[in-house]
Design a protein around this motif. Structure first.
Motif, mmCIF file in Angstrom:
data_model
loop_
_atom_site.group_PDB
_atom_site.id
_atom_site.type_symbol
_atom_site.label_atom_id
_atom_site.label_comp_id
_atom_site.label_asym_id
_atom_site.label_seq_id
_atom_site.Cartn_x
_atom_site.Cartn_y
_atom_site.Cartn_z
ATOM 1 N N HIS A 69 0.840 -1.188 0.000
ATOM 2 C CA HIS A 69 0.000 0.000 0.000
ATOM 3 C C HIS A 69 0.877 1.241 0.000
ATOM 4 O O HIS A 69 2.113 1.156 0.010
ATOM 5 N N HIS A 70 0.242 2.395 0.007
ATOM 6 C CA HIS A 70 0.978 3.656 -0.150
ATOM 7 C C HIS A 70 1.355 4.285 1.186
ATOM 8 O O HIS A 70 1.870 5.402 1.208
ATOM 9 N N PHE A 122 4.715 1.022 -0.764
ATOM 10 C CA PHE A 122 4.897 0.142 -1.916
ATOM 11 C C PHE A 122 5.967 -0.923 -1.694
ATOM 12 O O PHE A 122 6.474 -1.497 -2.657
ATOM 13 N N ARG A 129 -2.845 -2.635 -9.400
ATOM 14 C CA ARG A 129 -2.844 -2.349 -7.967
ATOM 15 C C ARG A 129 -1.847 -1.257 -7.618
ATOM 16 O O ARG A 129 -2.135 -0.374 -6.803
ATOM 17 N N CYS A 172 -4.134 6.563 -4.574
ATOM 18 C CA CYS A 172 -4.583 6.799 -3.188
ATOM 19 C C CYS A 172 -3.671 7.809 -2.501
ATOM 20 O O CYS A 172 -4.150 8.726 -1.818
ATOM 21 N N TYR A 224 -11.967 -0.275 -4.342
ATOM 22 C CA TYR A 224 -12.118 0.215 -2.976
ATOM 23 C C TYR A 224 -13.562 0.452 -2.545
ATOM 24 O O TYR A 224 -13.815 0.788 -1.390
ATOM 25 N N GLU A 238 -2.840 2.259 -5.860
ATOM 26 C CA GLU A 238 -2.264 2.679 -4.584
ATOM 27 C C GLU A 238 -1.527 4.003 -4.730
ATOM 28 O O GLU A 238 -1.557 4.841 -3.828
#
Length: 308
Positions: free
Chosen positions: A71-72, A106, A247, A254, A287, A251
């Protein structure tokens, strides 16, 4: 969370009696030569969108259960009790009780080989728009000293106090800076660090460019055919290359939605989507909410969040 705060407070040692008292320190201060010109601080980027939580069982560590987390957000880990191996990208880092680790956005990460089914770990996840100052902490476990424990207790105290979001961010910024200044933890066993694996190579290539490269460009840079790349990636990573790249793009979106003021259409374009409609459709499918709703802070739908 209350139990965690008690544990942190209990584990934080009192200030040593040998610490210089304020009166002695004040006597060391020189008279200012230029009373109107003091020390100017460099611009500081503060952590934002902070979440603090505790894991008390090893079975709770790997979420989602399928695949490695990506994820970020930054993930700051303080292992208060129980040794566990943290696998970050291609490195296996044995995190001992009394040590900490910062996982960067990441970075693939999961956990294995806990010394006990019971543990006590503090997690602090956050977003930060300037990560350059934290680069020394990449892949580097650090010792959680008494001073760092006290700073962590300050973060949790502020987090548990209503209306103290600013104090939480300031306390966390200080904790991160002190962790950056701290030396690396003494290693009982050297971390495994071979050549970067395929998923790390693909992720680095995908994130290194302003314009997200496609499968054909990534294969060209790796010196293999597209079909070979797709087959190897699925075998080694358990997910298709296209799904992984999508993905990564989502991310990245986001992070930009949270941390930048760019228009949604511009963010979609930067992240490799051909139109605002395709971006919004992919974002909602992943999401459960629209990009604008995510920017407002609306909660992500759990069922949808597991899809990317």
């Amino acid at each position: 969370m209350a139990d965690l705060l008690k544990f942190l407070t209990k584990m934080t040692p009192p200030v040593p009696a040998t610490a210089p008292p304020l009166e002695r320190l004040v006597k060391l201060l020189p008279s200012p030569q230029r009373p109107l010109h003091g020390r100017r601080a460099a611009p500081v980027s503060l952590p934002d969108n902070i979440i603090c939580f505790r894991r008390s069982a090893a079975a709770e560590l790997n979420r989602p259960q399928h695949g490695r987390a990506l994820h970020h957000r930054f993930v700051l880990i303080l292992a208060l009790a129980t040794d566990v191996t943290a696998c970050v990208d291609d490195r296996a880092l044995r995190l001992h009780a009394g040590e900490g680790l910062l996982v960067f956005p990441f970075q693939f990460h999961h956990y294995m080989d806990p010394a006990s089914p019971d543990l006590d770990w503090l997690f602090i996840t956050f977003e930060l728009d300037d990560a350059d100052a934290l680069q020394p902490l990449r892949f580097r476990p650090f010792a959680v000293t008494g001073a760092l424990r006290q700073l962590a207790a300050d973060v949790v105290t502020a987090y548990l106090s209503p209306g103290e979001a600013d104090l939480t961010a300031l306390s966390l910024a200080l904790l991160l800076e002190r962790a950056r200044q701290a030396g690396p933890a003494a290693r009982r066993t050297p971390p495994s660090a071979g050549a970067p694996g395929l998923f790390s190579q693909v992720t680095q290539l995908a994130l290194r460019n302003k314009e997200p490269p496609g499968a054909k460009e990534i294969a060209r840079r790796l010196g293999i055919s597209v079909s070979h790349l797709r087959a190897r990636f699925r075998i080694s990573c358990g997910v298709s290359l296209g799904r992984h790249l999508r993905r990564l793009r989502l991310e990245k979106a986001c992070g930009l939605l949270r941390l930048s003021r760019r228009r949604v259409s511009e963010i979609g374009e930067v992240c490799g989507f051909t139109s605002i409609y395709s971006f919004s459709r992919a974002f909602r499918s992943a999401y459960g909410i629209s990009p604008l709703a995510y920017r407002r802070g609306d909660p992500v739908q759990p069922a949808a969040a597991a899809r990317p």
